[in-house]
Motif scaffolding. Structure first.
Motif, PDB file in Angstrom:
ATOM      1  N   VAL C 169      -1.821  -4.093  -0.563  1.00  0.00           N
ATOM      2  CA  VAL C 169      -1.667  -2.987   0.393  1.00  0.00           C
ATOM      3  C   VAL C 169      -0.584  -1.992  -0.055  1.00  0.00           C
ATOM      4  CG1 VAL C 169      -0.912  -2.424   2.733  1.00  0.00           C
ATOM      5  CG2 VAL C 169      -2.610  -4.206   2.372  1.00  0.00           C
ATOM      6  N   PRO C 170       0.602  -2.471  -0.485  1.00  0.00           N
ATOM      7  CA  PRO C 170       1.657  -1.515  -0.847  1.00  0.00           C
ATOM      8  C   PRO C 170       1.258  -0.537  -1.948  1.00  0.00           C
ATOM      9  CG  PRO C 170       2.553  -3.734  -0.719  1.00  0.00           C
ATOM     10  CD  PRO C 170       1.070  -3.860  -0.596  1.00  0.00           C
ATOM     11  N   ARG C 171       0.397  -0.981  -2.867  1.00  0.00           N
ATOM     12  CA  ARG C 171       0.028  -0.083  -3.975  1.00  0.00           C
ATOM     13  C   ARG C 171      -0.679   1.169  -3.451  1.00  0.00           C
ATOM     14  NH1 ARG C 171       1.497  -2.895  -7.934  1.00  0.00           N
ATOM     15  NH2 ARG C 171       1.502  -5.167  -7.760  1.00  0.00           N
ATOM     16  N   TYR C 172      -1.605   0.958  -2.500  1.00  0.00           N
ATOM     17  CA  TYR C 172      -2.319   2.114  -1.945  1.00  0.00           C
ATOM     18  C   TYR C 172      -1.389   2.940  -1.066  1.00  0.00           C
ATOM     19  CZ  TYR C 172      -6.304  -0.394  -3.724  1.00  0.00           C
ATOM     20  OH  TYR C 172      -7.164  -1.040  -4.563  1.00  0.00           O
ATOM     21  N   ALA C 173      -0.547   2.244  -0.296  1.00  0.00           N
ATOM     22  CA  ALA C 173       0.364   2.966   0.589  1.00  0.00           C
ATOM     23  C   ALA C 173       1.278   3.882  -0.227  1.00  0.00           C
ATOM     24  CB  ALA C 173       1.189   1.975   1.402  1.00  0.00           C
ATOM     25  N   ARG C 174       1.793   3.365  -1.331  1.00  0.00           N
ATOM     26  CA  ARG C 174       2.690   4.165  -2.172  1.00  0.00           C
ATOM     27  C   ARG C 174       1.970   5.378  -2.749  1.00  0.00           C
ATOM     28  NH1 ARG C 174       6.267   0.204  -6.038  1.00  0.00           N
ATOM     29  NH2 ARG C 174       7.793  -0.444  -4.482  1.00  0.00           N
ATOM     30  N   LEU C 175       0.759   5.119  -3.263  1.00  0.00           N
ATOM     31  CA  LEU C 175      -0.020   6.203  -3.867  1.00  0.00           C
ATOM     32  C   LEU C 175      -0.251   7.339  -2.885  1.00  0.00           C
ATOM     33  CD1 LEU C 175      -2.969   4.739  -5.971  1.00  0.00           C
ATOM     34  CD2 LEU C 175      -1.462   6.617  -6.548  1.00  0.00           C
ATOM     35  N   ILE C 176      -0.745   6.970  -1.688  1.00  0.00           N
ATOM     36  CA  ILE C 176      -1.106   7.991  -0.717  1.00  0.00           C
ATOM     37  C   ILE C 176       0.138   8.687  -0.179  1.00  0.00           C
ATOM     38  CG2 ILE C 176      -2.146   8.362   1.553  1.00  0.00           C
ATOM     39  CD1 ILE C 176      -4.157   7.895  -0.667  1.00  0.00           C
ATOM     40  N   ARG C 177       1.192   7.914   0.051  1.00  0.00           N
ATOM     41  CA  ARG C 177       2.430   8.533   0.535  1.00  0.00           C
ATOM     42  C   ARG C 177       2.924   9.575  -0.477  1.00  0.00           C
ATOM     43  NH1 ARG C 177       7.737   7.442  -0.607  1.00  0.00           N
ATOM     44  NH2 ARG C 177       9.249   8.183   0.918  1.00  0.00           N
ATOM     45  N   GLY C 178       2.880   9.196  -1.760  1.00  0.00           N
ATOM     46  CA  GLY C 178       3.283  10.127  -2.807  1.00  0.00           C
ATOM     47  C   GLY C 178       2.435  11.394  -2.753  1.00  0.00           C
ATOM     48  N   GLY C 179       1.123  11.190  -2.561  1.00  0.00           N
ATOM     49  CA  GLY C 179       0.217  12.329  -2.489  1.00  0.00           C
ATOM     50  C   GLY C 179       0.532  13.212  -1.303  1.00  0.00           C
ATOM     51  N   VAL C 180       0.824  12.586  -0.158  1.00  0.00           N
ATOM     52  CA  VAL C 180       1.141  13.353   1.049  1.00  0.00           C
ATOM     53  C   VAL C 180       2.412  14.170   0.832  1.00  0.00           C
ATOM     54  CG1 VAL C 180       1.927  13.162   3.432  1.00  0.00           C
ATOM     55  CG2 VAL C 180      -0.012  11.801   2.650  1.00  0.00           C
TER      56      VAL C 180
END
Lengths: 327, 322, 306
Positions: C169-180
Motif C-alpha cells: 500500500v505505501p508504494r502506491y500512496a507515495r507515488l500518488i501523493r508525489g503526483g498530487v
C-alpha cells in the motif's frame, strides 16, 4: 616555436541512429610557448570537442578521423592511452566550465591536488601535501593550510575553480587548456579568477588555449584569436588587429552583436545549422549578408590574406577590407 | 556534529517505532477467541483440562483484558521497553530469553549472507558497469535476473536436491554453533547463505551497476582523467567511493528484505534462528513468542536502517554538517 | 505558480489516459524484453482461463498405480504421491496464483491510491500522520508482517489478500501523493480550481493520467512479490490449504519426496519462475523507458555530443 600545432583536425561522432556528425572539420592552428590563443565561437561550434581531442578525452562514440595534433613535435592523435596518461595533468592540463561539479565530492580538495604530485612525481604524502598547500597559495586561496582538509561543497564556485587551477598547474605543464573557465561564475568573481589565470600564465610561461564565447574576455586575455563556426575555423589572427578589423563576415557579425555604447546592436541573422546536415559551400553563407553564388558552391579554405606578414588567416571568398569594414 | 545528527535521526525513528509497535500489538487483537486463552497457547478442548483457574487469573491480570485497549497497549509497551516480552506458555520461560538464545544463529546467517552477497556484488556490479555489453555485464545481468525471478525457497529446494540428495556434500538441515565445531558450523550455514546471499547480491549488483554508470558520466570523472590518472585509480578511487556512498543507503533496505526472506529459508533448512522460532511458535500457537519475535525483528530492521543512515553520514562529507 | 517545481509537461487532458496507454503499447512493441515478458504473461493468462478445458487429467483423481512416476507421454511432468497428474495440477495452480496475486495488487492499489491522494490534497498534519504510517510499514519486513497477520487470523484467501497487499500500500500512496504535490503546483490546476473543480475531479483529470505510467510500472513489479508471497505462505502452510491447489503447497509436499520424485519440486518451481519472469521482464522494460533517470542519461549523452 609552436608547442602545439594542430593540423587538419577532424572529429566525427557516431550517432545513436547510425549516422555520424562531424563536430570538428579540418581545423588547423598553432600555439607558441608562452602564447595565449583564444578560441571563440557559439556553443556547438566545436570548441570543446577540439580541446577534448587535444587531451584525448573524447567520449567513446567520438573519433579523431583525420589530422595531427603535434605537441612538442609529437603527434598526440597516435599516442597510446598509457602514453597520454603521462602527458595529461603533467605536460598538458585542462580546466572545465563547471566548477560546481568538476571536483570529486567525496574527497578533500587537498587530496585532489596532492594526488597529482603523488601520481606524476611519485611524492610521498607529506611532501605532496606541502606542495598542494603551496599551490593553494599560488592560486590565492585564503588560509591554504585550512583549505587542505576541506571538501568541495564547502567552497564557492570561484574558490572551486581556483582549486581546479591548482590541480591543473601542479606539475608545471607546458600547455593549459581552459574551457570556458569563468562562464559559470559571477562577473566580479570572474575577473578575480581570470587574473589568477593570467598571472600564473605569465609567471610560468604557459601556453594557454583559452576557450570562450565572451569576446571581451578573449580580447583582454589573448595574444591570438581563432574564430570557429559550425565545426570549422573562420578566421585566425592577432587579437588586437582581429578585433579592430575583422576580415571574415562571421567575425564581423560576432563583434556587432556585442552591446557597445553608441552603436546599434545587430545580432547575426538566422540560426546555426544542424551539424548533421551542414550547408554546401561556405558554412556561413546562409547567414552571411555578403554571400554570393560561389559561396554556396565552394568551401573556402583558411588562407593567408593580403597584406601578407600580419599573419591573418580567413576562410572567405570575399574577405572584408579589415580596418573600417564595409558596412 | 555527527553525534548531533545521530541523535536527531534516532529521535526521528521514534514515530516509526511507535507505529510499528501499534501494528504488532494489534495483531494479537485480531486472533479470534478469548485472548487470555490465546496468549496461554490454548487451542480448543476443555479449559479446565489444560489451564488452572490460578494461571488464567494471573494471565488475565497481566494482560488486563478488561481495561481499555490503549491502556493495555501502554502496559505492553512499557514492559517491552524494559525488555519484558512476556512468557512463553509453551516453554515457561521469558520470550526474551528464547529470542536471545536463537539470535546468534540468525545473526551469523545474516552476516554470512551479507558478506557473500557483497563479495559477489561489488566486483560484478562494478565490472558490469565498466565493461558494458561484454560477457561480465551479461553474467551480472544473468545473476540479477536469476535473483529477481527465482523464489528463494525454490532455489533452496534445488540446492538441497543437488548438494544434499545427489552429491551428498553438505548437510541440508540443522545447525552447529561455531564455538562447538567451526567446520560443521560452516557446512551447515553454507546452503542457506548461498540462497540468501544470492538474493541479496542480485539487488546490490543492480543498484551498483546503475549508479556506477551514472557516476561515470559525472564531471569529476573527466577531471580525474584529465589529471592523467590510470583507469584503475579513476574507477576504484574516484568513482568507487561515490558509488559506495549511494549503495550504503540501499543496504539498510536490503537487510530488511533479507530478514523477511530468512523466515522461509530458516524453516527449509531447519536452521534454528529467530525466524524459524517464529514459525515454530505459530504452529504451536505460542502467540506470546510470535508477538515478541515480530516486534524484535522489526526493531532490529529499523535499527539497521538507522545504522545505514549514520554510516552514510559518516562517509559522506556533504551530509555530515547539515 | 511556483518557480521551484520544474515540470516540463504541457497541460494534459483526460485523453492522456489514452496517451499513457499508447506509450506503454509503444514500449511493448519496440522493446525485446517487454515483448518476451508480455508474451509470457499473455500465455499465462490464456492458460489460466482455459486451464480446466485443456488439462489432460482430473486434478484430484488419484491413481495409486502410477504414483510418483516420472514424466511420461501421458503425464508429461510426472505424478505425485497419490498418482495425480502434476501438469494438470500446475495449470490449476497458475489460475490460483494469478487470482490471489491480482486480488492482492488490486487491494493495494485501491487503498494506496486514494490514501496518497488524500494525504497530498489535505497536507498538514493529516499528510504527516498518513505518510509516517506508510514509512513505518515500509520499514518493516513485508514478508514477516504477512506471516504474522495470516498466523493471527488464520489462513484464507481473504487473509492472504490483506496480508500480501498490506506492505505494498505505501508504494502506491507515495507515488500518488508525489503526483498530487507536483500537480498542485501546476498552473492549469490553479486555473481548474479557480473555475470550481473539485479535488476529486482534478485527481481524475490531471493527477492520475500523469501518474499512470509509474503506477503501471509499480503494479507490474508488484506482481512478482505478490506471487512469491502467496507461494511462500502456502509453502509454510500458512496460505492456501487443500483442496485449493497452490504451487507453494505443491513444493512443500515435494520436500518429502525429494529423493524419489525430484520432478515434484522442479516443475512447480519452474512454473513459478516463468510467471514471475514475465512480470519482471515487462516491468523492467517499462521502468527503463518511463523512469526519468533513463531520460536523464539520454540527455547527458546528447549534451556530450553537442
Amino acid at each position: 616555436m609552436a608547442i602545439l600545432d594542430v593540423q587538419h583536425l577532424t572529429v566525427d561522432f557516431a550517432l545513436d541512429d547510425g549516422g555520424t556528425l562531424r563536430a570538428v572539420d579540418d581545423t588547423s592552428f598553432t600555439i607558441d610557448s608562452g602564447e595565449v590563443l583564444g578560441l571563440v565561437g557559439e556553443s556547438g561550434s566545436g570548441k570543446s570537442v577540439t580541446a577534448l581531442s587535444i587531451m584525448r578525452l573524447l567520449d567513446s562514440q567520438a573519433d579523431i578521423t583525420a589530422g595531427r595534433i603535434l605537441f612538442d613535435g609529437e603527434d598526440l592523435a597516435t599516442k597510446s592511452e598509457a602514453e597520454m596518461r603521462t602527458i595529461r595533468g603533467q605536460r598538458i592540463s585542462m580546466i572545465f566550465q563547471e566548477p560546481m561539479t568538476s571536483l570529486n565530492p567525496a574527497y578533500t580538495v587537498g587530496d585532489q591536488v596532492s594526488e597529482v604530485f603523488r601520481h606524476h612525481l611519485h611524492m610521498g604524502f607529506g611532501e605532496s601535501k606541502q606542495r598542494a598547500i603551496e599551490m593553494f597559495e599560488r592560486v590565492k586561496i585564503p588560509r591554504p593550510k585550512d583549505t587542505y582538509g576541506k571538501f568541495p561543497h564547502e567552497f564557492s564556485g570561484g574558490m572551486r575553480q581556483r582549486v581546479m587551477i591548482a590541480i591543473a598547474l601542479a606539475c608545471g605543464p607546458d600547455l593549459l587548456i581552459a574551457d570556458e573557465p569563468t562562464t559559470a561564475l559571477d562577473v566580479t568573481i570572474q575577473a578575480q579568477v581570470l587574473s589568477v589565470i593570467q598571472d600564473l600564465q605569465h609567471d610560468m610561461g604557459l601556453a594557454l588555449l583559452f576557450i570562450s564565447h565572451d569576446l571581451e574576455v578573449v580580447a583582454q586575455m589573448c595574444d591570438k584569436v581563432a574564430v570557429m563556426y559550425g565545426a570549422r575555423l573562420m578566421e585566425v589572427g592577432e587579437s588586437t588587429s582581429l578585433f579592430t578589423g575583422p576580415r571574415h563576415p562571421y567575425t564581423d557579425g560576432l563583434l556587432r552583436s556585442i552591446p557597445r555604447r553608441g552603436q546599434p546592436l545587430t545580432p547575426i541573422a538566422g540560426t546555426i545549422f544542424d551539424l548533421r546536415s551542414p550547408p554546401d559551400g561556405c558554412r556561413f553563407h546562409p547567414r552571411c549578408p555578403y554571400a554570393e553564388d560561389r559561396c554556396r558552391r565552394e568551401t573556402p579554405e583558411l588562407r593567408a590574406l593580403e597584406p601578407a606578414g600580419d599573419g591573418r588567416l580567413a576562410a572567405c571568398h570575399f574577405p572584408l577590407a579589415g580596418v573600417g569594414a564595409k558596412a | 556534529m555527527l553525534i548531533r545528527y545521530s541523535l536527531r535521526r534516532l529521535l526521528e525513528t521514534i514515530p516509526t517505532l511507535f507505529i510499528i509497535s501499534v501494528i504488532v500489538f494489534s495483531l494479537v487483537l485480531l486472533i479470534p477467541g478469548d485472548r487470555v486463552l490465546v496468549m496461554l497457547g490454548y487451542s480448543g478442548g476443555d479449559i479446565a483440562d489444560v489451564i488452572s483457574k490460578e494461571v488464567y487469573a494471573a494471565m488475565e491480570i497481566r494482560l488486563g483484558v478488561n481495561d481499555p485497549i490503549p491502556l493495555q497497549y501502554a502496559r505492553w509497551l512499557g514492559r517491552a521497553l524494559q525488555g519484558d516480552l512476556g512468557t512463553s506458555p509453551l516453554h515457561a520461560i521469558p520470550v526474551m530469553d528464547i529470542i536471545l538464545a536463537r539470535l546468534p544463529a540468525t545473526i551469523y546467517l545474516a552476516l554470512a549472507s551479507i558478506i557473500l552477497g557483497t563479495l559477489v556484488a561489488i566486483p560484478l556490479g562494478v565490472a558490469a558497469a565498466v565493461k558494458q555489453n561484454t560477457w561480465v555485464d551479461h553474467l551480472a545481468n544473468g545473476v540479477v535476473l536469476f535473483g529477481l525471478v527465482t523464489p528463494g525457497f525454490w532455489v533452496a529446494l534445488m540446492l538441497v536436491l543437488l548438494f544434499g540428495v545427489y552429491l551428498g556434500w553438505l548437510p541440508t538441515f540443522g545447525y552447529t554453533a561455531p564455538q562447538d565445531d567451526f567446520v560443521e558450523f560452516l557446512r551447515h550455514i553454507t546452503l542457506p547463505t548461498i540462497v540468501l546471499g544470492l538474493d541479496f547480491a542480485a539487488n546490490v549488483i543492480r543498484f551498483i551497476r546503475t549508479d556506477f554508470i551514472e557516476q561515470m558520466r559525472e564531471d569529476y570523472v573527466r577531471t580525474a582523467r584529465a589529471k592523467g590518472l590510470s583507469e584503475r585509480l579513476v574507477i576504484w578511487k574516484h568513482i568507487f567511493k561515490n558509488s559506495m556512498l549511494a549503495t550504503v543507503t540501499v543496504l539498510g533496505f536490503d537487510i530488511s528484505r533479507l530478514m523477511g526472506g530468512s523466515t522461509i529459508i530458516e524453516s527449509i533448512f531447519a536452521y534454528p534462528g529467530i525466524s524459524f522460532l517464529l514459525l515454530q511458535s505459530i504452529f504451536n500457537r505460542d502467540f506470546a513468542t510470535v508477538q515478541g519475535v515480530v516486534i524484535f525483528i522489526a526493531l532490529m530492521v529499523v535499527f539497521m536502517n538507522y545504522l545505514a543512515d549514520i554510516l552514510y553520514a559518516l562517509l559522506n562529507p556533504r551530509i555530515r554538517y547539515e | 505558480m511556483s518557480e521551484a517545481v520544474a515540470v516540463p509537461a504541457p497541460p494534459q487532458l483526460p485523453s492522456s489516459y489514452v496517451a499513457a496507454w499508447r506509450t506503454i503499447r509503444g514500449i511493448i512493441a519496440n522493446d525485446r524484453k517487454a515483448q518476451i515478458g508480455a508474451a509470457i504473461l499473455a500465455g499465462s493468462i490464456i492458460v489460466a482461463i482455459i486451464g480446466p478445458y485443456i488439462a489432460p487429467h482430473d486434478v484430484e483423481e488419484p491413481n495409486v498405480a502410477i504414483r510418483l512416476t516420472g514424466p511420461t507421454l501421458s503425464n508429461i511432468m510426472g505424478t505425485d504421491h497419490l498418482g495425480r497428474d502434476l501438469f494438470s495440477r500446475i495449470i490449476s495452480g497458475l489460475t490460483v496464483s494469478l487470482l490471489v496475486a491480482t486480488g492482492a495488487v488490486l487491494i493495494a492499489v485501491v487503498i494506496g491510491v486514494p490514501l496518497g491522494a488524500f494525504a497530498g490534497y489535505q497536507g498538514g498534519w493529516v499528510d504527516t500522520i498518513i505518510m509516517r504510517i506508510m514509512d513505518a510499514i515500509i520499514a518493516m519486513p513485508g514478508r514477516l508482517l504477512a506471516i504474522a497477520l495470516v498466523a493471527a487470523v488464520g489462513p484464507s484467501v481473504g487473509a492472504l489478500w490483506v496480508a500480501i497487499s498490506f506492505s505494498s500500500v505505501p508504494r502506491y500512496a507515495r507515488l500518488i501523493r508525489g503526483g498530487v504535490l507536483a500537480q498542485r503546483e501546476r498552473e492549469y490546476v490553479e486555473a481548474a480550481r479557480a473555475i470550481g473543480e473539485s479535488s476529486g475531479s482534478t485527481l481524475l483529470r490531471y493527477v492520475l493520467p500523469n501518474a499512470m505510467a509509474p503506477v503501471v510500472v509499480q503494479i507490474t513489479l508488484n506482481f512478482p512479490s505478490a506471487i512469491t508471497a502467496e507461494a511462500s505462505l502456502s509453502f509454510l502452510g500458512l496460505g492456501l490449504v487443500p483442496p485449493t491447489i497452490s504451487w507453494g503447497q505443491m513444493l512443500s509436499g515435494a520436500q518429502d519426496y525429494l529423493e524419489v520424485a525430484p520432478w515434484l519440486a522442479i516443475f512447480p518451481g519452474l512454473a513459478l519462475t516463468l510467471l514471475i519472469m514475465g512480470f519482471v521482464l515487462l516491468g523492467d522494460a517499462l521502468r527503463d523507458h518511463l523512469d526519468p533517470r533513463y531520460h536523464g542519461r539520454r540527455r547527458a549523452r546528447k549534451r556530450a555530443a553537442a
